[in-house]
Design a protein around this motif. Sequence first.
Motif, PDB file in Angstrom:
ATOM      1  N   GLY A 105       0.780  -1.231   0.000  1.00 58.28           N
ATOM      2  CA  GLY A 105       0.000   0.000   0.000  1.00 58.28           C
ATOM      3  C   GLY A 105       0.812   1.283   0.000  1.00 58.28           C
ATOM      4  N   GLN A 106       2.122   1.191  -0.082  1.00 58.56           N
ATOM      5  CA  GLN A 106       2.916   2.412  -0.158  1.00 58.56           C
ATOM      6  C   GLN A 106       3.455   2.570  -1.572  1.00 58.56           C
ATOM      7  OE1 GLN A 106       6.064   2.288   2.677  1.00 58.56           O
ATOM      8  NE2 GLN A 106       7.323   0.904   1.508  1.00 58.56           N
ATOM      9  N   ARG A 107       3.959   3.743  -1.840  1.00 59.48           N
ATOM     10  CA  ARG A 107       4.518   4.030  -3.161  1.00 59.48           C
ATOM     11  C   ARG A 107       5.911   4.620  -2.956  1.00 59.48           C
ATOM     12  NH1 ARG A 107       2.274   4.155  -8.055  1.00 59.48           N
ATOM     13  NH2 ARG A 107       3.185   5.493  -9.638  1.00 59.48           N
ATOM     14  N   GLU A 108       6.901   3.935  -3.508  1.00 60.22           N
ATOM     15  CA  GLU A 108       8.281   4.386  -3.417  1.00 60.22           C
ATOM     16  C   GLU A 108       8.884   4.385  -4.811  1.00 60.22           C
ATOM     17  OE1 GLU A 108      10.494   2.620   0.258  1.00 60.22           O
ATOM     18  OE2 GLU A 108       9.243   1.046  -0.613  1.00 60.22           O
ATOM     19  N   SER A 109       9.749   5.341  -5.058  1.00 56.38           N
ATOM     20  CA  SER A 109      10.510   5.318  -6.309  1.00 56.38           C
ATOM     21  C   SER A 109      11.923   5.804  -6.037  1.00 56.38           C
ATOM     22  CB  SER A 109       9.836   6.170  -7.390  1.00 56.38           C
ATOM     23  OG  SER A 109       9.806   7.522  -7.009  1.00 56.38           O
ATOM     24  N   LEU A 110      12.842   5.257  -6.806  1.00 57.50           N
ATOM     25  CA  LEU A 110      14.245   5.621  -6.709  1.00 57.50           C
ATOM     26  C   LEU A 110      14.762   5.804  -8.126  1.00 57.50           C
ATOM     27  CD1 LEU A 110      16.906   6.000  -5.143  1.00 57.50           C
ATOM     28  CD2 LEU A 110      17.211   3.516  -5.266  1.00 57.50           C
TER      29      LEU A 110
END
Length: 147
Positions: free
Chosen positions: A67-72
């Motif tokens: 349910g989280q959104r991460e980007s790198l």
Amino acid sequence: MAEPVSMTADKLLDICASMDVRIASQRGDALGWHKLTVEETEDWISTYITYDAQSVEMVGWQNTEGGQRESLLFWATTRSNGLKTCSYSSSNVGDLLDNLTERLGSPHSLDRDDTKKNITARWVRNDVEYSFVQLRSSVIVTIGPAR
């Protein structure tokens, strides 16, 4: 594909310290996140077109598990100056600021607005600038050459 792992300050700094896109790609792939395609990074890359489109290489990942959104995103020039930038964003703040402070020491600048739940912090170490911006429950960390 490996089970996605959570980002930590150590992992973030390790990936962002990569000398080039190839090394960043190897380190970032260990996260087990979805590797972004060229099409998925077009908007981001377009911001660097004015810099020198022919010399910019970039790699990125995204995690939407739990349910989280991460980007790198990591980009580097192939020219002799070796300019590189790394940007991490997440919808889960966690204790990243504390962990970065443990690794980098006290920030050069720190501004907290507890009413709005906003925090900005900035470190400069060895000609590298680390920027932390928290807006409510979201965080953006950018690492690049010191200005």
